[in-house]
Motif scaffolding. Structure first.
Motif, mmCIF file in Angstrom:
data_model
loop_
_atom_site.group_PDB
_atom_site.id
_atom_site.type_symbol
_atom_site.label_atom_id
_atom_site.label_comp_id
_atom_site.label_asym_id
_atom_site.label_seq_id
_atom_site.Cartn_x
_atom_site.Cartn_y
_atom_site.Cartn_z
ATOM 1 N N GLN A 53 -39.496 50.789 22.749
ATOM 2 C CA GLN A 53 -40.158 49.693 22.046
ATOM 3 C C GLN A 53 -39.813 48.346 22.672
ATOM 4 O O GLN A 53 -40.680 47.466 22.794
ATOM 5 N N ILE A 64 -45.479 45.219 16.576
ATOM 6 C CA ILE A 64 -45.208 46.573 16.088
ATOM 7 C C ILE A 64 -44.571 46.475 14.712
ATOM 8 O O ILE A 64 -43.523 45.858 14.542
ATOM 9 N N PHE A 111 -50.143 51.112 22.910
ATOM 10 C CA PHE A 111 -48.836 51.615 22.495
ATOM 11 C C PHE A 111 -48.675 53.089 22.847
ATOM 12 O O PHE A 111 -47.652 53.504 23.409
#
Length: 320
Positions: free
Chosen positions: A112, A124, A289
């Protein structure tokens, strides 16, 4: 001289994790493949990049210099592929991501951070919950995608999934334990000794299934949702356990050594992957993503992981 992206990727993973074994888990390849790639890279560069230590590997001076360059190369390749597949306009938006406990603790944070660096316009929003809650949130449309243990996924009718990482389960034990002598041990051997049972992320239910398949059950002396408690008890010689390489660390919090042994019986792997509602359409941010995670985890071909197509189900496991 022909240095490959695979060699660079394997070296960066080993240098950042500090252990060949952990790099192999993250790359979904064997430890020997990581070692061979790094040795080939060192031979081409004519310099030693990593030194072995009692706890893993450490980066040499030459390795530190090349590590910085290697990161830049991998980032440049990822950005080049992304730019070739997408509009020149930056991708913006929010991705609502469901995660289960093991994923949030041992898999997602590192990826991430890199994703946020590559896609600063995407926010996110993480939601951590048990697998059943995450699955229902996907079905209800409260989440865009989830990163969880797809080996535990139940609602395959309404949810599609894609494997990212397959992590083997092995026996954890202290170096002085009698079962360290054989290279491979059976569940029947394990059943003779005190066992510490991890319960988080349905670990207990998964374990009891493969034990029952052999007509056996572990001699459980303690059940806990804390991985660190399991690590401390195993390191202290109070019991042994069978857990995934993804969460393995060679030392307990008290500094006691924990070793691994392969199992002779069939024990399922712990599989990390993506899940999403079958009839949903991916936004550009969600697609970015998912594709980034596929690129980060899998590896020999950067182009394959940055495909602009939305994931479909069933999807084959990513090969390395």
């Amino acid at each position: 001289m022909s240095i490959s992206l695979k060699q660079i990727r394997y070296f960066v993973a080993a240098a950042e994790s500090g252990r060949i074994s952990q790099a192999a888990v993250e790359l979904n390849v064997s430890q020997s493949a990581v070692t061979a790639a790094i040795q080939q890279l060192e031979g081409m560069l004519g310099a030693r990049l990593l030194d072995r230590t009692p706890t893993g590997v450490s980066v040499t001076l030459e390795g530190s210099r090349f590590l910085s360059q290697g990161r830049q190369i991998l980032t440049a390749v990822a950005e080049a592929v992304r730019d070739a597949r997408h509009s020149t306009d930056p991708i913006v938006g929010m991705v609502r991501v469901g995660v289960t406990y093991t994923v949030s603790g041992y898999f997602l944070p590192r990826h991430q951070m890199r994703f946020q660096s590559s896609f600063p316009g995407i926010t996110i929003e993480l939601f951590e919950a048990p697998r059943s809650v995450v699955e229902q949130a996907l079905v209800d449309g409260a989440l865009d995608v989830a990163v969880l243990l797809v080996s535990n996924l139940q609602n395959s009718e309404e949810l599609a999934s894609q494997l990212l990482l397959r992590s083997a389960r092995r026996l954890w034990l202290t170096p002085s334990h009698p079962l360290t002598r054989p290279e491979r041990v059976s569940l029947a051997d394990v059943a003779r000794y005190p066992y510490v049972m991890l319960t988080v992320d349905e670990a207990k239910h998964t374990a009891l299934r493969y034990w029952a398949a052999q007509g056996l059950e572990p001699n459980t002396i303690f059940r806990t949702s804390s991985v660190e408690a399991v690590r401390s008890m195993v390191g202290g010689g109070m019991g042994i356990t069978i857990l995934s390489d993804l969460i393995y660390r060679p030392w307990s919090l008290e500094g006691q050594r924990i070793e691994l042994r392969d199992l002779a019986d069939e024990v399922p792997s712990m599989d990390v992957g993506l899940a999403w509602r079958r009839d949903t359409g991916f936004t550009p941010a969600t697609r970015a993503f998912c594709n980034f995670l596929r690129f980060a985890v899998a590896g020999d071909s950067a182009g394959r992981s940055a495909s602009s197509e939305e994931p479909r189900s069933p999807t084959p496991a990513i090969e390395n």
